[in-house]
Design an enzyme around this catalytic site. Structure first.
Site, short mmCIF file in Angstrom:
data_model
loop_
_atom_site.label_atom_id
_atom_site.label_comp_id
_atom_site.label_asym_id
_atom_site.label_seq_id
_atom_site.Cartn_x
_atom_site.Cartn_y
_atom_site.Cartn_z
N VAL A 75 0.83 -1.20 0.00
CA VAL A 75 0.00 0.00 0.00
C VAL A 75 0.87 1.26 0.00
O VAL A 75 0.55 2.24 0.63
CB VAL A 75 -0.97 0.04 1.19
CG1 VAL A 75 -2.10 -0.93 0.99
CG2 VAL A 75 -0.25 -0.24 2.50
N SER A 76 1.96 1.20 -0.74
CA SER A 76 2.84 2.37 -0.79
C SER A 76 2.25 3.40 -1.74
O SER A 76 2.94 4.07 -2.45
CB SER A 76 4.23 1.97 -1.24
OG SER A 76 4.16 1.35 -2.50
N CYS A 77 0.96 3.48 -1.77
CA CYS A 77 0.32 4.26 -2.83
C CYS A 77 -0.97 4.89 -2.33
O CYS A 77 -2.03 4.65 -2.88
CB CYS A 77 0.04 3.37 -4.01
SG CYS A 77 -0.55 1.74 -3.60
N ILE A 78 -0.89 5.66 -1.26
CA ILE A 78 -2.14 6.17 -0.68
C ILE A 78 -2.42 7.61 -1.11
O ILE A 78 -1.54 8.40 -1.16
CB ILE A 78 -2.13 6.05 0.84
CG1 ILE A 78 -2.23 4.57 1.19
CG2 ILE A 78 -3.31 6.76 1.44
CD1 ILE A 78 -1.25 4.10 2.14
N THR A 131 -5.17 6.12 -6.22
CA THR A 131 -4.70 5.03 -5.37
C THR A 131 -5.81 4.07 -4.97
O THR A 131 -5.54 2.98 -4.51
CB THR A 131 -4.10 5.61 -4.08
OG1 THR A 131 -5.11 6.40 -3.44
CG2 THR A 131 -2.92 6.50 -4.39
#
Lengths: 102, 395
Positions: free
Chosen positions: A99-102, B183
């Site tokens: 989840v390095s993409c928030i 995201t």
């Protein structure tokens, strides 16, 4: 959802990431890699071992972090797992999509 | 936090000090509108002192280091201040040096950012007489502050060039390290449709390796090449230099923080709020605002030697400008991704979630007033609570 791979049933999400790491085996890893047109070499395994170790330590993964891990640099990471290396490598490693993409 | 703490603490036994190297406060969401001339410099900047309660001491100086085992903060002039409780709110900043060639000879000639005040102003000056060509809007790596801002920039650019009667001279490409426009999956679906409608090309899964200033291209590790005439990039976002220098940050200098209590993992008497944390939600003003309520409760519990019982749910609330005086609104938290519905009053609205509308756009513009007049002064936003509400949402 259920997915059959090398004669075994695994639980995956709609993107094909395994939901239960406990179901993962090295053989399943190899089969998942083949689905992504990758034949795992010892270098691939070093990266997968590192990724799984970080996952077990609850340590968030990112391309940057892997590049600075000392295990592999970003260039080689892309050579080993082309296109979207973090997604592909984590999928093969049997862990959730980072989840390095928030 | 200061505005809330002065009301809650006994100021005979507590001394509240705010340290900031800057004497100005920027309304950062407004940076998005600067390049298109929709806001002017004076719309987005005010003196910090306007927002500080009289009861706090303000020190305008840079912090050199935080030494947690001594409970000390060292200022750049060498002075050491001891604390009982430290709240870190040092935010995030861009670091274009992280990518080879980004801060090269083309920086502020054909390579721009709009995440800094100077960058947004410089880009505005560039756009005034830019004759068109390939406009590339690019995100270097996640996480970034306000993850929807680059998308909004693309949408606003589409409207801007249409208004200037030169949309046919501009090719807009959106380049992202993510697999899609946003995201979160459901919002991505919605946003990709908008990209298509506005003829904005998308290049996804792009992990930038370097910027070739000579040929004006950006290259990624897998060999993808995107040419540009004007590159508007969001450089790597990192925590403050002081976090790095104090050795208390992660690999991007964000402070490891408990995502529920907002207590740092560095020391029990250090708390973190806003972009400075590493908690897994968006880096956004709304998040910092919602966190403040939780943090206040937990700081007070900490002082009373009680368990930290307030828990942050990751609540974020963002307007997304879609151009043409319309906007979308999204509301989400750690668990729930943005969905359609009504906001803030279930079933009524008047705002619509994940749907374009004019009223959402006016909501976004009104937010500047809310920010200066309610948020910074720690007054609640009407009908909006720090915990995300699931009412009125179509899960």
């Amino acid at each position: 959802m259920e997915k059959l791979i090398i004669g075994r049933s695994i639980d995956v999400n709609e993107e094909g990431f395994m939901n239960q790491f406990s179901q993962w085996t090295r053989e399943i890893g190899e089969a998942l890699a083949l689905e992504n047109n990758i034949s795992l070499s010892p270098r691939h395994w070093e990266v997968i071992d590192y990724i799984q170790k970080e996952y077990k330590n609850d340590s968030p993964l990112s391309i940057r972090k892997i590049g600075k891990s000392g295990v592999v640099d970003i260039k080689e990471f892309y050579e080993l797992f082309p296109d979207a290396p973090l997604k592909t490598a984590t999928k093969i490693a049997g862990i959730p999509k980072p989840v390095s993409c928030i | 936090m200061a505005n809330q703490l002065v009301k809650e603490l006994d100021l005979k036994s507590w001394n509240i000090i705010i340290i900031d190297e800057n004497d100005k406060h920027y309304y950062q969401p407004g940076f998005l509108f600067l390049p298109f001339g929709q806001y002017k410099e004076e719309d987005v900047v005010r003196p910090i002192k306007e927002f500080l309660p009289d009861e706090v001491t303000f020190i305008q100086e840079k912090v050199k280091t935080i030494t947690s085992d001594k409970n000390a903060v060292t200022l750049s002039g060498g002075k050491e201040l001891l604390y009982d409780i430290l709240i870190i709110a040092t935010g995030s900043r861009i670091d274009p040096q992280e990518v080879e060639g980004m801060k090269g000879i083309e920086w502020r000639k054909s390579v721009y950012d709009f995440y800094s005040f100077d960058g947004a102003v410089a880009l505005r000056d560039k756009l005034i007489d830019w004759e068109g060509g390939k406009l590339v809007v690019h995100i270097t790596e996640m996480p970034i502050k306000c993850p929807v801002a680059p998308l909004e920039f693309s949408f606003l650019a589409d409207t801007f060039f249409k208004k200037k009667n030169m949309r046919d001279k501009v090719e807009i490409t959106y380049v992202t390290p993510l697999s899609g426009a946003f995201t979160k999956p459901r919002a991505t679906k919605k946003l990709e449709y908008l990209l298509k409608e506005k003829h904005i090309h998308i290049v996804s899964d792009f992990a930038v390796e370097k910027i070739d200033n000579e040929n004006r291209t950006i290259l990624d590790y897998s060999g993808k090449v995107v040419p540009f005439d004007l590159l508007v990039t969001v450089p790597t976002n990192k925590g403050s230099q002081v976090i790095e220098d104090s050795g208390i940050g992660d690999d991007l200098s964000f402070v490891p923080t408990d995502k529920g209590t907002l207590q740092s993992k560095v020391a029990k008497n250090i708390f973190v709020i806003g972009d400075a944390t590493n908690v897994p939600t968006s880096k956004a003003g709304s998040v910092a605002h919602f966190e403040a309520d939780i943090l206040l409760e937990n700081v007070l519990s900490f002082i009373r030697h009680e368990e930290l019982s307030a828990s942050f749910d990751g609540h974020a609330n963002c307007f997304i400008e879609t151009g043409g005086n319309k906007a979308l609104l999204i509301d989400f938290n750690y668990e729930h991704e943005p969905v359609e519905g009504t906001f803030p009053i279930a079933g009524i609205g008047p705002l619509r979630l994940l749907k374009e509308s004019r009223i959402n756009h006016f909501g976004k513009l009104a937010f500047r007033w809310v920010y200066w007049n309610l948020l910074l002064k720690a007054r609640p936003i009407p009908f909006v609570s720090s915990k995300m509400s699931t009412a009125g949402k179509n899960f």
